[in-house]
Design a protein around this motif. Structure first.
Motif, PDB file in Angstrom:
ATOM      1  N   PHE A 261       0.840  -1.194   0.000  1.00  0.00           N
ATOM      2  CA  PHE A 261       0.000   0.000   0.000  1.00  0.00           C
ATOM      3  C   PHE A 261       0.877   1.246   0.000  1.00  0.00           C
ATOM      4  N   ASP A 262       0.379   2.298  -0.663  1.00  0.00           N
ATOM      5  CA  ASP A 262       1.107   3.571  -0.687  1.00  0.00           C
ATOM      6  C   ASP A 262       1.043   4.267   0.668  1.00  0.00           C
ATOM      7  N   ILE A 263      -0.134   4.222   1.291  1.00  0.00           N
ATOM      8  CA  ILE A 263      -0.341   4.852   2.598  1.00  0.00           C
ATOM      9  C   ILE A 263      -1.061   3.858   3.493  1.00  0.00           C
ATOM     10  N   VAL A 264      -0.653   3.798   4.735  1.00  0.00           N
ATOM     11  CA  VAL A 264      -1.378   3.022   5.741  1.00  0.00           C
ATOM     12  C   VAL A 264      -1.868   3.996   6.808  1.00  0.00           C
ATOM     13  N   VAL A 265      -3.176   3.966   7.053  1.00  0.00           N
ATOM     14  CA  VAL A 265      -3.797   4.854   8.034  1.00  0.00           C
ATOM     15  C   VAL A 265      -4.105   4.048   9.288  1.00  0.00           C
ATOM     16  N   LEU A 266      -3.597   4.491  10.407  1.00  0.00           N
ATOM     17  CA  LEU A 266      -3.861   3.845  11.686  1.00  0.00           C
ATOM     18  C   LEU A 266      -5.109   4.472  12.316  1.00  0.00           C
ATOM     19  N   SER A 267      -6.184   3.709  12.403  1.00  0.00           N
ATOM     20  CA  SER A 267      -7.428   4.217  12.992  1.00  0.00           C
ATOM     21  C   SER A 267      -7.282   4.199  14.513  1.00  0.00           C
ATOM     22  N   VAL A 268      -6.763   5.304  15.025  1.00  0.00           N
ATOM     23  CA  VAL A 268      -6.438   5.373  16.445  1.00  0.00           C
ATOM     24  C   VAL A 268      -7.682   5.642  17.278  1.00  0.00           C
ATOM     25  N   GLY A 269      -7.673   5.088  18.478  1.00  0.00           N
ATOM     26  CA  GLY A 269      -8.796   5.264  19.378  1.00  0.00           C
ATOM     27  C   GLY A 269      -8.709   6.534  20.192  1.00  0.00           C
ATOM     28  N   LEU A 270      -9.628   6.664  21.129  1.00  0.00           N
ATOM     29  CA  LEU A 270      -9.711   7.835  21.994  1.00  0.00           C
ATOM     30  C   LEU A 270      -9.266   7.451  23.397  1.00  0.00           C
ATOM     31  N   CYS A 271      -8.556   8.339  24.062  1.00  0.00           N
ATOM     32  CA  CYS A 271      -8.120   8.075  25.436  1.00  0.00           C
ATOM     33  C   CYS A 271      -8.083   9.383  26.223  1.00  0.00           C
ATOM     34  N   ILE A 272      -7.863   9.270  27.496  1.00  0.00           N
ATOM     35  CA  ILE A 272      -7.902  10.416  28.395  1.00  0.00           C
ATOM     36  C   ILE A 272      -6.487  10.899  28.685  1.00  0.00           C
ATOM     37  N   GLY A 273      -6.270  12.199  28.549  1.00  0.00           N
ATOM     38  CA  GLY A 273      -4.955  12.791  28.774  1.00  0.00           C
ATOM     39  C   GLY A 273      -4.680  13.055  30.249  1.00  0.00           C
ATOM     40  N   LYS A 274      -3.415  13.240  30.565  1.00  0.00           N
ATOM     41  CA  LYS A 274      -3.004  13.459  31.957  1.00  0.00           C
ATOM     42  C   LYS A 274      -3.613  14.728  32.539  1.00  0.00           C
ATOM     43  N   GLU A 275      -3.702  15.803  31.715  1.00  0.00           N
ATOM     44  CA  GLU A 275      -4.246  17.060  32.224  1.00  0.00           C
ATOM     45  C   GLU A 275      -5.687  16.888  32.686  1.00  0.00           C
ATOM     46  N   VAL A 276      -6.437  16.078  31.959  1.00  0.00           N
ATOM     47  CA  VAL A 276      -7.839  15.863  32.307  1.00  0.00           C
ATOM     48  C   VAL A 276      -7.948  15.016  33.579  1.00  0.00           C
ATOM     49  N   ILE A 277      -7.062  14.044  33.705  1.00  0.00           N
ATOM     50  CA  ILE A 277      -7.050  13.230  34.920  1.00  0.00           C
ATOM     51  C   ILE A 277      -6.729  14.108  36.134  1.00  0.00           C
ATOM     52  N   ASP A 278      -5.785  15.032  35.963  1.00  0.00           N
ATOM     53  CA  ASP A 278      -5.446  15.956  37.053  1.00  0.00           C
ATOM     54  C   ASP A 278      -6.635  16.842  37.404  1.00  0.00           C
ATOM     55  N   LEU A 279      -7.389  17.261  36.388  1.00  0.00           N
ATOM     56  CA  LEU A 279      -8.568  18.090  36.626  1.00  0.00           C
ATOM     57  C   LEU A 279      -9.596  17.323  37.458  1.00  0.00           C
ATOM     58  N   ALA A 280      -9.815  16.059  37.109  1.00  0.00           N
ATOM     59  CA  ALA A 280     -10.769  15.241  37.874  1.00  0.00           C
ATOM     60  C   ALA A 280     -10.318  15.080  39.313  1.00  0.00           C
ATOM     61  N   ASP A 281      -9.013  14.960  39.506  1.00  0.00           N
ATOM     62  CA  ASP A 281      -8.484  14.827  40.859  1.00  0.00           C
ATOM     63  C   ASP A 281      -8.729  16.102  41.664  1.00  0.00           C
ATOM     64  N   LYS A 282      -8.523  17.266  41.016  1.00  0.00           N
ATOM     65  CA  LYS A 282      -8.750  18.539  41.705  1.00  0.00           C
ATOM     66  C   LYS A 282     -10.226  18.725  42.050  1.00  0.00           C
ATOM     67  N   MET A 283     -11.101  18.210  41.203  1.00  0.00           N
ATOM     68  CA  MET A 283     -12.533  18.367  41.439  1.00  0.00           C
ATOM     69  C   MET A 283     -13.104  17.241  42.291  1.00  0.00           C
ATOM     70  N   ASP A 284     -12.262  16.276  42.609  1.00  0.00           N
ATOM     71  CA  ASP A 284     -12.658  15.183  43.491  1.00  0.00           C
ATOM     72  C   ASP A 284     -13.847  14.404  42.930  1.00  0.00           C
ATOM     73  N   ILE A 285     -13.739  14.017  41.662  1.00  0.00           N
ATOM     74  CA  ILE A 285     -14.768  13.169  41.054  1.00  0.00           C
ATOM     75  C   ILE A 285     -14.145  11.820  40.706  1.00  0.00           C
ATOM     76  N   SER A 286     -14.953  10.772  40.759  1.00  0.00           N
ATOM     77  CA  SER A 286     -14.465   9.415  40.581  1.00  0.00           C
ATOM     78  C   SER A 286     -14.237   9.084  39.113  1.00  0.00           C
ATOM     79  N   LEU A 287     -13.167   8.333  38.859  1.00  0.00           N
ATOM     80  CA  LEU A 287     -12.865   7.837  37.522  1.00  0.00           C
ATOM     81  C   LEU A 287     -12.841   6.312  37.560  1.00  0.00           C
ATOM     82  N   ASP A 288     -13.096   5.682  36.400  1.00  0.00           N
ATOM     83  CA  ASP A 288     -13.033   4.220  36.334  1.00  0.00           C
ATOM     84  C   ASP A 288     -11.597   3.776  36.034  1.00  0.00           C
TER      85      ASP A 288
END
Length: 946
Positions: A261-288
């Motif tokens: 193939f000339d080009i291969v496209v990686l269909s990447v998924g979605l995930c949560i970044g560290k900044e957002v995890i830190d925000l949840a920690d500051k707001m004291d909300i539960s994460l899975d």
């Protein structure tokens, strides 16, 4: 709440995305220039997916901010958008509720580079491929191979990169959106390619489970010719000599294949970044365990902390329509806490006094949008502008990079005032999405917003005539010429004001209807809840557990009790709707309740009529008691059926009645329901043999964990060949199932004690409410929203909203969030108390009306009626509140008594004359001058038309 506002250094309102700052920046940040994302220097494209593009300064690498030198970007910026003095600010906010919509980030395949992403320029992520296809991207929308800029002949997409994978650095859940966006990208790539393009999608399961997504998948497969190959690709071998990427896989016949193939496209998924995890920690909300916000199925936008709500992909991976729905739901839930303070902090926008243009000659301004290269890539915009300058009554004409950007809006406002323009033409994209924006610009300039028109030179020119620049340009000239001729005849219009009845009607007493009614009541509005059956609950009455294991009957009982004791909710059981009168703000719904007729008056309507489980006519259903549907198995669990304990073998058959020509949609909930019920059977009898026969397993999002658990507990999942017959027969003490296994490519037989059919969710095909409320159903029978992304819970009829299974198949948590969203959208109307309707409506010259009644019979919105008394009794009249400006009555009027404001006969003829080249082009004028003939009579005719 204390927050920190970081310095931006570039004023986004002033930035016009000219790119001079990035061009003059000498500071190189990356050794490897990422052409797809465009980050190379200290000044880079910040919002690469936005239109218009914006730029940002990388403070850590900026020469001025780190060493006090350079400053090139500030020197060359034409709008003064650069501000090095911008400082970090501490801000304290006093709020009653908080909504978190911080989103997610794409998975980075470079962190654990198993595909050679970092070593090959021709291996790109799906987001980077979007940028390659974008007209504002690095290749201006031209599909080329990044390594050598040659047009590709073959492109592959690899699904589930970073998703559905428990190896190091990956995530076990399904990212929900990847399959559909891969199909979209493959279709767009084919459209961008000059030569036939071979596209292949390598997948584990195709999960196009959203509304109309299965239709989209079928289009890609059957019409666009996309190849779908069921194979999990583990590595890519680059060929350094040719730049091709070699992929080894096993095809459906079991043969080992190697493709380049000339080009291969990686269909990447979605995930949560560290900044957002830190925000949840500051707001004291539960994460899975995946760091998504923990919610439950019956409160899908509530976090673990009271007063803080969640929407979008931080709650779970989801697509745009689902995110928009959740955002409305979160706003509604937050608004319930704040209802007593409604309007107390509202600021009223100051609108300039409207200028009276009566008696003034037209002074037209024409603004032609380049839209980056989206329009300018195919249309010769400067040529269109030069043509426009020669048109009658045009006082000003120019081009804009992005007409919809805020800085351009402000510039247009100033030009209108400076040039004293009293008519405006915008040649850009579709008025469907941008007309309101430009009308607001006119309002801000002090002229009536109806002294405006749009020429759609994107959809109708640059898109439809891609690769045909001459045709696209000529058509753009024609459209601008026609629109300018028409707008010269526009008049100021007034908008009728409507008082809104401060109550709502919810039709359907299932989970969605109950939640919608409760949300309206909690916002302070009286609500009628109409249910045709003798009890509330709908389909939920027959369901056992949610996918998270929550007891549905316990929650349903609590929900019903909460609305039964709510004084703002009137519940009407055993009630049928017989007729509907009125319009947004003033509906009158006539009902028959236990034989008595009653009229309910309300300002808005929410349709939550639900759907039902298909009654199968296959696989011995109805002939043998051992063949049941998924819902019937749920009822057995609810009744603690002891017969389930003695079952030795159970088989689930998926897609019974779904994904077939008669019903070409996915019912979305069946796979998860079958997995959950299979696990329940296993828990009753761990020795039981449980099989699931499927086409594609679709436990989307976080439900993938259930699928993983089921496989680890010994439940067998077998993909059967849907094109070959699957047969269920009764054999002595057991049932026998014959089918073809796609992996072994041979006939298989299972003897079983129980067969569970995952039956389709089916709507009422010809729902009478569709005609009563003037709303549409799609080909599958589900009610249609006004716009899948912009208005996913609004109907085309103003004041009517929808939610739940009436909209599309969905699980309980999505039905609840959509019900909350529908109620919230309804509150945006109810809270106004009055509203302005559209001024583009029909008008009757009653002196010419012959009282034939054709207009009354043809109008789909019941806007025309006969005047009952007075001088013109028996003549037609138009209710401007009901009129949608469709023009059907005008076209049908035999006596010429009807006119449509903004589209009157003289305006339409002016367009026709303009299309027939009544205005000579500049070249024609020059040619005629040379011959001593300037065709003055044609220009006079054009001016006479105006």
């Amino acid at each position: 709440m204390d927050i920190v506002q970081h310095p931006r250094y570039i004023d986004m309102d002033k930035c016009i995305a000219c790119g001079l700052c990035a061009e003059k920046c000498p500071k190189k940040v990356d050794d490897e220039y990422d052409e797809a994302l465009g980050k190379r220097k200290a000044v880079f494209v910040k919002y690469a997916q936005a239109v218009p593009l914006k730029y940002s300064i990388d403070a850590e690498n900026c020469i001025y901010l780190t060493r006090g030198k350079c400053g090139n970007c500030k020197k060359v910026c034409p709008t003064g958008a650069i501000n090095y003095e911008d400082q970090e600010k501490d801000i304290s906010l006093n709020v009653g509720s908080v909504i978190i919509s911080s989103g997610c980030k794409p998975y980075d395949p470079a962190e654990h580079d198993v595909y050679g992403y970092k070593t090959s320029k021709n291996i790109v992520t799906s987001l980077e491929f979007e940028r390659i296809l974008s007209s504002a991207g690095p290749y201006e929308g031209h599909l080329v191979r990044p390594s050598d800029k040659k047009e590709p002949q073959k492109i592959a997409w690899l699904q589930c990169v970073g998703s559905r994978d428990n190896h190091l650095g990956s995530n076990g859940y399904c990212s929900s959106v990847c399959c559909t966006y891969a199909v979209k990208e493959a279709m767009l790539a084919k459209e961008h390619s000059h030569d036939p393009l071979d596209t292949a999608i390598f997948y584990m399961d195709i999960r196009t489970h959203g509304k109309d997504y299965e239709h989209f998948y079928n289009r890609g497969k059957d019409e666009s010719g996309i190849r779908f190959v069921k194979s999990k690709i583990t590595n890519i071998v680059p060929d350094p000599d040719t730049g091709l990427q070699l992929i080894n896989y096993i095809d459906e016949t079991g043969t080992r294949q190697k493709e380049a193939f000339d080009i291969v496209v990686l269909s990447v998924g979605l995930c949560i970044g560290k900044e957002v995890i830190d925000l949840a920690d500051k707001m004291d909300i539960s994460l899975d365990h995946y760091n998504f916000v923990t919610t439950n199925s019956f409160e899908p936008v509530k976090t673990s902390r009271p007063g803080i709500f969640i929407c979008g992909a931080f709650e779970a991976p989801k697509d745009i329509p689902s995110s928009v729905i959740e955002s409305s739901a979160a706003a509604g839930m937050a608004g319930i806490n704040l209802r007593d303070a409604r309007w107390s902090l509202t600021k009223t926008k100051e609108i300039p006094e409207e200028i009276n243009i009566t008696g003034e000659p037209p002074r037209i301004g024409v603004f032609v949008c380049r839209c980056g290269t989206n329009i300018a890539g195919e249309v010769d915009v400067p040529a269109v502008v030069q043509m426009a300058k020669k048109l009658p009554y045009v006082e000003y004409a120019d081009e804009n990079m992005f007409s919809c950007s805020q800085d351009t809006q402000d510039a247009i406002t100033n030009i209108i005032k400076e040039k004293k323009l009293n008519r405006v033409v915008i040649a850009a994209c579709t008025p469907k999405t941008h007309e309101g924006l430009f009308q607001e610009t006119l309002t801000n300039a002090g002229i009536n917003k109806y002294l405006f028109d749009m020429a759609n030179i994107r959809n109708q020119c640059s898109w439809i005539h891609a690769k045909e620049k001459d045709k696209a340009t000529q058509k753009a000239k024609d459209l601008v010429r026609m629109t300018t001729a028409k707008v010269a005849l526009h008049e100021s219009l007034t908008e009728p004001t409507l008082d809104i009845d401060q109550s709502g009607l919810v039709i359907g007493g299932g989970v969605a209807g109950i939640v919608a009614a409760k949300t309206l009541a909690d916002q302070g509005y009286h609500t009628h809840l109409v249910e045709k059956e003798d009890k509330l609950g709908g389909q939920a009455n027959h369901l056992y557990q949610t996918w998270q294991g929550e007891d549905i009957q316990t929650h349903l009982s609590s929900m019903i009790k909460s609305i039964e004791k709510d004084k703002l909710i009137d519940i009407h059981l055993n009630t049928e709707i017989t007729d509907v009168d009125g319009f947004v703000g003033n509906f009158e719904t006539h009902v028959n309740k236990n034989g008595d007729n009653e009229t309910l008056k309300h300002g808005i309507t929410i349709i939550a009529t639900g759907a039902s489980e298909l009654t199968p006519e296959v696989h011995l259903y109805g002939e043998d008691d051992r063949v049941v549907t998924g819902t019937e198995l749920d009822r057995k669990f609810l009744n603690n059926d002891e017969g389930l304990n003695s079952i030795g073998t159970a088989v689930f058959i998926q897609c019974v009645g779904s994904r077939i020509p008669e019903r070409p949609y996915c019912s979305k909930v069946c796979c998860t329901q079958s997995i959950r019920n299979a696990l329940k059977l296993k828990s009753l009898n761990p020795e039981m043999n449980v099989f699931v026969l499927y086409r594609d397993m679709r436990p989307f999002g976080l439900r993938e964990d259930l699928y993983t658990e089921a496989r680890t507990k010994g439940i067998q999942f077998i993909k059967f060949d849907f094109e070959k017959e699957l047969e269920v027969t009764a054999k002595k003490d057991q049932l026998q199932i014959l089918f073809s296994d796609t992996s072994l490519r041979r006939k298989m037989e299972i003897k079983t004690d129980l067969v569970v059919l995952a039956a389709s969710i089916v709507p009422e095909k010809e729902n009478k409410l569709a005609a009563m409320y003037k709303i549409s159903q799609n080909a599958d029978g589900f009610f249609m929203e006004a716009h899948a992304k912009l208005k996913p819970v609004d109907c085309a009829t103003d004041g009517v909203f929808l939610c739940g299974l009436a909209h599309a198949p969905k699980p309980i948590d999505e039905s609840i969030s959509q019900a909350q969203a529908a109620a919230t959208r309804a509150v945006t109307l109810l809270a106004k108390k009055t509203m302005n309707m559209d001024g583009t409506v029909a008008l009757v010259n009653q002196e010419k009306c012959s009282s034939c009644g054709v207009c009354v019979s043809v109008c789909p919105f019941s806007a025309p009626s006969f005047t009952r008394e007075g001088r013109f009794a028996g003549k037609a009249e138009i209710n401007p509140v009901l009129c949608k400006g469709c023009g059907l009555c005008v076209a049908s009027c035999r006596s010429g008594a009807l006119h449509l404001k903004g589209f009157d006969n003289n305006q339409i003829f002016a367009q026709i004359f303009a299309l027939n080249d009544t205005v000579a082009s500049e070249d024609e004028i020059q040619s005629d001058n040379e011959n001593g003939d300037t065709k003055v009579e044609e220009k006079d005719a054009a001016n006479a038309a105006v």
